[in-house]
Design an enzyme around this catalytic site. Structure first.
Site, PDB file in Angstrom:
ATOM      1  N   SER A 133       0.834  -1.201   0.000  1.00 16.96           N
ATOM      2  CA  SER A 133       0.000   0.000   0.000  1.00 16.96           C
ATOM      3  C   SER A 133       0.873   1.257   0.000  1.00 16.96           C
ATOM      4  CB  SER A 133      -0.911   0.020   1.233  1.00 16.96           C
ATOM      5  OG  SER A 133      -1.830  -1.056   1.188  1.00 16.96           O
ATOM      6  N   GLY A 153      -5.163   2.011  -0.814  1.00 17.12           N
ATOM      7  CA  GLY A 153      -4.427   0.751  -0.831  1.00 17.12           C
ATOM      8  C   GLY A 153      -5.069  -0.404  -1.567  1.00 17.12           C
ATOM      9  N   ASP A 314      -9.580   4.721 -23.674  1.00 17.72           N
ATOM     10  CA  ASP A 314      -9.869   5.990 -23.007  1.00 17.72           C
ATOM     11  C   ASP A 314      -9.824   7.146 -24.012  1.00 17.72           C
ATOM     12  OD1 ASP A 314     -10.206   7.432 -20.414  1.00 17.72           O
ATOM     13  OD2 ASP A 314      -8.296   8.335 -20.999  1.00 17.72           O
ATOM     14  N   GLU A 343     -14.329   4.691 -25.519  1.00 21.40           N
ATOM     15  CA  GLU A 343     -15.013   5.662 -24.663  1.00 21.40           C
ATOM     16  C   GLU A 343     -15.406   6.862 -25.517  1.00 21.40           C
ATOM     17  OE1 GLU A 343     -14.448   8.655 -20.845  1.00 21.40           O
ATOM     18  OE2 GLU A 343     -12.736   8.126 -22.088  1.00 21.40           O
ATOM     19  N   ASP A 410     -16.357   8.258 -13.781  1.00 23.09           N
ATOM     20  CA  ASP A 410     -16.431   9.625 -14.311  1.00 23.09           C
ATOM     21  C   ASP A 410     -17.736  10.348 -13.974  1.00 23.09           C
ATOM     22  OD1 ASP A 410     -13.929   9.846 -15.608  1.00 23.09           O
ATOM     23  OD2 ASP A 410     -14.651   8.634 -17.285  1.00 23.09           O
ATOM     24  N   ASP A 454     -16.971  12.898  -9.325  1.00 24.73           N
ATOM     25  CA  ASP A 454     -15.544  12.639  -9.125  1.00 24.73           C
ATOM     26  C   ASP A 454     -14.933  13.769  -8.269  1.00 24.73           C
ATOM     27  OD1 ASP A 454     -12.810  12.187  -9.469  1.00 24.73           O
ATOM     28  OD2 ASP A 454     -12.788  12.948 -11.525  1.00 24.73           O
ATOM     29  N   ARG A 458     -15.652   7.660  -6.180  1.00 23.18           N
ATOM     30  CA  ARG A 458     -14.587   6.661  -6.098  1.00 23.18           C
ATOM     31  C   ARG A 458     -14.298   6.253  -4.656  1.00 23.18           C
ATOM     32  NH1 ARG A 458     -10.583   9.702 -10.545  1.00 23.18           N
ATOM     33  NH2 ARG A 458     -12.126   9.713 -12.240  1.00 23.18           N
TER      34      ARG A 458
END
Length: 462
Positions: A133, A153, A314, A343, A410, A454, A458
């Site tokens: 981590s 981690g 991406d 994407e 996103d 965002d 997350r």
């Protein structure tokens, strides 16, 4: 062949397709005719479709349309003409597909339409190996609203440890956000495409993940960030150090040398092109042969060495079309049933003609479902019109493998969009699963994980 035509809504009573081999036509007129079915409608148009088969891989066809007043017309390569025997039998009026070459066919991998995807943001899914981590990693607590720079981690071993859990959910495909060497938690600013980020594990851990997933009938999709690279990459650092003398100067879109720190203050006046206005993500010049060769070697390496099943591309709409055509040839030469997912957040026909991607992330469908079920800003007729129209955007085989999602790393999480109403989220998910295409869960949705835009979307997995 699926032949479609679009007409003004409620204007046409019936359509017949006259079709056959163009060389038989010259001798003996059209071989056959079929009535077309009205397959769907939206606010402005009716959509008609018919399936036809030909014996010699050649096709000529002409539409005969009859309106609700009983008037009829022929429509073909010369536009609209009067419905007379002479016009029907005039060779120049028909649309022509001179030869249907197998190599030009729009193919998609057979397995994708049956797949249920699960998107994992690796840094936030599970910590399976605390020894690797990052220093200063925060406590694993899903109530914490993460900041842009936070680390918790999560790693590849954590995913391996939960494969049985994912299998029990019914997941058959894992889409992993980037796992390559990068200083950020999101890894979209790559330092080295050939290395697993050391906080995620090593290549042997990744190999084990792929093998154990495959044993459970799960596919693995990696995230390719080829529009831009990280500013800590050796290539960009060389440009900063040597300026015009750098061997990598043509890898990027540098407008003004040298690139010095004092020029980075105003994002809109950067001396080089980037993703958005992010100075730490310099844009790659994918038209340059050296850049193309490098990135294609990356794409094929992870297929050859680790047997991955799919690439998610991406910012795919900001890379040149020729690069993606070459990308498709390169990766499918290594693995013919690899899934190529772009994407693109808008309608995507230019990328879906059978020579670039198999599908794109279906954000138009996502927006429609969320507007109707979660935000409540659209009435039923408008919602129905929207998804009917979207169902006709692309070839039928492309629609079968469209990547249907409601949220991702996103966007804000759907529970936040629904203002915490779990029942609305269930309705939206039910609708998503009923659409043609392949559905995707964002990790934690099954456990009612919340989070705004965002970086709050997350949070760590409970």
């Amino acid at each position: 062949m699926h032949i479609r035509i679009r007409t003004k809504k409620d204007d046409i009573e019936s359509i017949h397709l006259h079709y056959g081999d163009p060389f038989i036509f010259i001798e003996d007129r059209y071989e056959d005719s079929k009535e077309m079915s009205k397959v769907t409608s939206d606010a402005l148009f009716d959509y008609w479709q018919v399936e036809v088969r030909v014996s010699y891989a050649r096709l000529q066809y002409l539409f005969e349309l009859k309106d609700k007043q009983g008037q009829s017309i022929l429509y073909g390569d010369k536009g609209c003409v009067a419905n007379t025997p002479e016009n029907l039998h005039y060779e120049g009026n028909g649309f022509k597909i001179p030869y249907i070459h197998e190599i030009d066919a729009c193919r998609v991998p057979d397995w994708v339409a049956k797949t249920v995807w699960y998107q994992i943001f690796p840094e936030r899914f599970a910590n399976g190996n605390p020894e690797i981590s990052p220093e200063g990693a925060l406590a694993w607590d899903s109530s914490i609203k993460p900041k842009t720079s936070d680390f918790f981690g999560g790693d590849l071993q954590g995913i391996i440890d939960h494969l049985d859990y994912l299998q029990d959910l019914g997941i058959t495909g894992l889409y992993l956000c980037p796992i390559f060497e990068s200083p950020s938690n999101h890894k979209y600013n790559t330092t080295d495409y050939f290395e697993i980020d050391h906080h995620f594990g090593d290549k042997e851990t990744f190999r084990k993940l792929v093998e154990e997933a495959h044993q459970r009938g799960m596919k693995i999709m990696l995230d390719a960030v080829f529009n831009h690279i990280g500013d800590q990459s050796p290539q960009w650092q060389d440009v900063l150090k040597h300026g015009k003398k750098s061997e990598y100067k043509d890898w990027f879109h540098v407008q003004e040398f040298p690139v010095t720190k004092d020029k980075l203050g105003n994002p809109r006046k950067l001396p080089y092109h980037t993703f958005a206005f992010a100075s730490y993500m310099p844009k790659l010049n994918t038209a340059k042969p050296q850049v193309k060769d490098y990135l294609l070697s990356v794409a094929t390496y992870w297929i050859e060495e680790f047997d991955i099943d799919a690439w998610r591309l991406d910012v795919a709409n900001e890379v040149d079309h020729q690069f993606w055509r070459d990308f498709r040839k390169a990766v499918l030469a290594k693995k013919p049933d690899l899934y190529i997912l772009g994407e693109v957040w808008h309608t995507s026909q230019p990328w879906l003609n059978g020579d670039e991607f198999h599908a794109v992330m279906n954000y138009p469908l996502s927006d429609s479902i969320k507007d109707y079920f979660l935000r409540g800003v659209k009435k039923s007729p408008q919602f129905i019109n929207e998804i009917n129209s979207q169902s006709m955007y692309y070839r039928q085989q492309i629609s079968e493998v469209m990547f249907n999602l409601l949220d991702s790393h996103d966007t804000e999480r759907i529970l936040a969009t629904a203002k915490g109403d779990v029942q609305l989220v269930k309705s939206a998910l039910a609708c998503l699963f009923l659409q043609r295409g392949t559905p995707c869960f964002y990790y934690g949705t099954e456990l009612e994980l919340g989070g705004g835009p965002d970086p709050d979307c997350r949070r760590v997995m409970p």
